[in-house]
Design a protein around this motif. Sequence first.
Motif, PDB file in Angstrom:
ATOM      1  N   LEU A  12       0.833  -1.202   0.000  1.00  0.00           N
ATOM      2  CA  LEU A  12       0.000   0.000   0.000  1.00  0.00           C
ATOM      3  C   LEU A  12       0.869   1.253   0.000  1.00  0.00           C
ATOM      4  O   LEU A  12       0.622   2.192  -0.760  1.00  0.00           O
ATOM      5  CB  LEU A  12      -0.935  -0.007   1.211  1.00  0.00           C
ATOM      6  N   ILE A  13       1.905   1.281   0.811  1.00  0.00           N
ATOM      7  CA  ILE A  13       2.810   2.433   0.861  1.00  0.00           C
ATOM      8  C   ILE A  13       3.550   2.574  -0.462  1.00  0.00           C
ATOM      9  O   ILE A  13       3.666   3.670  -1.006  1.00  0.00           O
ATOM     10  CB  ILE A  13       3.795   2.306   2.045  1.00  0.00           C
ATOM     11  N   LEU A  14       4.056   1.486  -1.014  1.00  0.00           N
ATOM     12  CA  LEU A  14       4.770   1.518  -2.278  1.00  0.00           C
ATOM     13  C   LEU A  14       3.869   2.036  -3.399  1.00  0.00           C
ATOM     14  O   LEU A  14       4.273   2.875  -4.198  1.00  0.00           O
ATOM     15  CB  LEU A  14       5.296   0.128  -2.618  1.00  0.00           C
ATOM     16  N   THR A  15       2.635   1.574  -3.435  1.00  0.00           N
ATOM     17  CA  THR A  15       1.688   2.017  -4.456  1.00  0.00           C
ATOM     18  C   THR A  15       1.404   3.502  -4.331  1.00  0.00           C
ATOM     19  O   THR A  15       1.352   4.215  -5.325  1.00  0.00           O
ATOM     20  CB  THR A  15       0.371   1.223  -4.354  1.00  0.00           C
ATOM     21  N   SER A  16       1.253   4.012  -3.127  1.00  0.00           N
ATOM     22  CA  SER A  16       0.983   5.436  -2.963  1.00  0.00           C
ATOM     23  C   SER A  16       2.190   6.270  -3.343  1.00  0.00           C
ATOM     24  O   SER A  16       2.055   7.351  -3.894  1.00  0.00           O
ATOM     25  CB  SER A  16       0.531   5.749  -1.538  1.00  0.00           C
ATOM     26  N   CYS A  17       3.395   5.782  -3.102  1.00  0.00           N
ATOM     27  CA  CYS A  17       4.604   6.514  -3.496  1.00  0.00           C
ATOM     28  C   CYS A  17       4.732   6.553  -5.018  1.00  0.00           C
ATOM     29  O   CYS A  17       5.081   7.570  -5.590  1.00  0.00           O
ATOM     30  CB  CYS A  17       5.854   5.879  -2.899  1.00  0.00           C
ATOM     31  N   ILE A  18       4.443   5.451  -5.669  1.00  0.00           N
ATOM     32  CA  ILE A  18       4.527   5.404  -7.124  1.00  0.00           C
ATOM     33  C   ILE A  18       3.481   6.322  -7.747  1.00  0.00           C
ATOM     34  O   ILE A  18       3.752   7.021  -8.713  1.00  0.00           O
ATOM     35  CB  ILE A  18       4.366   3.961  -7.635  1.00  0.00           C
ATOM     36  N   SER A  19       2.298   6.372  -7.185  1.00  0.00           N
ATOM     37  CA  SER A  19       1.240   7.195  -7.770  1.00  0.00           C
ATOM     38  C   SER A  19       1.514   8.683  -7.608  1.00  0.00           C
ATOM     39  O   SER A  19       0.985   9.489  -8.357  1.00  0.00           O
ATOM     40  CB  SER A  19      -0.114   6.839  -7.164  1.00  0.00           C
ATOM     41  N   GLU A  20       2.340   9.081  -6.648  1.00  0.00           N
ATOM     42  CA  GLU A  20       2.657  10.489  -6.470  1.00  0.00           C
ATOM     43  C   GLU A  20       3.803  10.941  -7.363  1.00  0.00           C
ATOM     44  O   GLU A  20       4.113  12.115  -7.424  1.00  0.00           O
ATOM     45  CB  GLU A  20       2.985  10.774  -5.011  1.00  0.00           C
ATOM     46  N   GLN A  21       4.456  10.024  -8.046  1.00  0.00           N
ATOM     47  CA  GLN A  21       5.547  10.383  -8.925  1.00  0.00           C
ATOM     48  C   GLN A  21       4.957  10.898 -10.234  1.00  0.00           C
ATOM     49  O   GLN A  21       4.107  10.258 -10.833  1.00  0.00           O
ATOM     50  CB  GLN A  21       6.411   9.156  -9.170  1.00  0.00           C
ATOM     51  N   HIS A  22       5.380  12.083 -10.653  1.00  0.00           N
ATOM     52  CA  HIS A  22       4.855  12.694 -11.867  1.00  0.00           C
ATOM     53  C   HIS A  22       5.954  12.777 -12.903  1.00  0.00           C
ATOM     54  O   HIS A  22       7.091  13.090 -12.591  1.00  0.00           O
ATOM     55  CB  HIS A  22       4.334  14.099 -11.584  1.00  0.00           C
ATOM     56  N   ASP A  23       5.615  12.533 -14.141  1.00  0.00           N
ATOM     57  CA  ASP A  23       6.551  12.699 -15.234  1.00  0.00           C
ATOM     58  C   ASP A  23       6.149  13.935 -16.030  1.00  0.00           C
ATOM     59  O   ASP A  23       4.973  14.190 -16.242  1.00  0.00           O
ATOM     60  CB  ASP A  23       6.541  11.481 -16.160  1.00  0.00           C
ATOM     61  N   ILE A  24       7.151  14.683 -16.448  1.00  0.00           N
ATOM     62  CA  ILE A  24       6.926  15.857 -17.276  1.00  0.00           C
ATOM     63  C   ILE A  24       7.446  15.527 -18.663  1.00  0.00           C
ATOM     64  O   ILE A  24       8.589  15.122 -18.826  1.00  0.00           O
ATOM     65  CB  ILE A  24       7.668  17.077 -16.714  1.00  0.00           C
ATOM     66  N   THR A  25       6.615  15.679 -19.666  1.00  0.00           N
ATOM     67  CA  THR A  25       7.025  15.485 -21.040  1.00  0.00           C
ATOM     68  C   THR A  25       6.891  16.815 -21.763  1.00  0.00           C
ATOM     69  O   THR A  25       5.839  17.454 -21.709  1.00  0.00           O
ATOM     70  CB  THR A  25       6.163  14.423 -21.746  1.00  0.00           C
ATOM     71  N   VAL A  26       7.972  17.228 -22.399  1.00  0.00           N
ATOM     72  CA  VAL A  26       7.989  18.482 -23.148  1.00  0.00           C
ATOM     73  C   VAL A  26       8.230  18.129 -24.612  1.00  0.00           C
ATOM     74  O   VAL A  26       9.190  17.437 -24.931  1.00  0.00           O
ATOM     75  CB  VAL A  26       9.103  19.420 -22.645  1.00  0.00           C
ATOM     76  N   THR A  27       7.341  18.579 -25.489  1.00  0.00           N
ATOM     77  CA  THR A  27       7.505  18.352 -26.919  1.00  0.00           C
ATOM     78  C   THR A  27       7.411  19.690 -27.641  1.00  0.00           C
ATOM     79  O   THR A  27       6.848  20.653 -27.115  1.00  0.00           O
ATOM     80  CB  THR A  27       6.426  17.409 -27.475  1.00  0.00           C
ATOM     81  N   GLY A  28       7.974  19.744 -28.809  1.00  0.00           N
ATOM     82  CA  GLY A  28       7.903  20.978 -29.581  1.00  0.00           C
ATOM     83  C   GLY A  28       8.395  20.763 -30.990  1.00  0.00           C
ATOM     84  O   GLY A  28       8.793  19.658 -31.380  1.00  0.00           O
ATOM     85  N   LYS A  29       8.358  21.840 -31.756  1.00  0.00           N
ATOM     86  CA  LYS A  29       8.799  21.804 -33.136  1.00  0.00           C
ATOM     87  C   LYS A  29       9.595  23.075 -33.404  1.00  0.00           C
ATOM     88  O   LYS A  29       9.162  24.174 -33.039  1.00  0.00           O
ATOM     89  CB  LYS A  29       7.591  21.731 -34.074  1.00  0.00           C
ATOM     90  N   ILE A  30      10.763  22.931 -34.035  1.00  0.00           N
ATOM     91  CA  ILE A  30      11.606  24.069 -34.370  1.00  0.00           C
ATOM     92  C   ILE A  30      11.369  24.412 -35.842  1.00  0.00           C
ATOM     93  O   ILE A  30      11.519  23.563 -36.718  1.00  0.00           O
ATOM     94  CB  ILE A  30      13.102  23.746 -34.142  1.00  0.00           C
TER      95      ILE A  30
END
Length: 87
Positions: A12-30
Amino acid sequence: MRNITSILFSLLILTSCISEQHDITVTGKILDSETNKPILNAEVVALCWYQNNIDDVTFKKQTTNTDNQGYYKFSFDIGYKIDIASK
């Protein structure tokens, strides 16, 4: 029974820690500002800033190149500011 309860509590603790981890994805075009065409193989640099405490700010730097259509993509763990530049 006690071991099973301990294992379930740990999961339960491991699952709650994993769910609080956020990934940021940055995409763009030059694009070329004059022709509006994509710039191929342009170097793109991204800095993702982290504030560890009030006196300690660090960053993680990543570089990549645009693809054949001018697109780029970066992924970071949670941070509070991202700066992007290209050459």
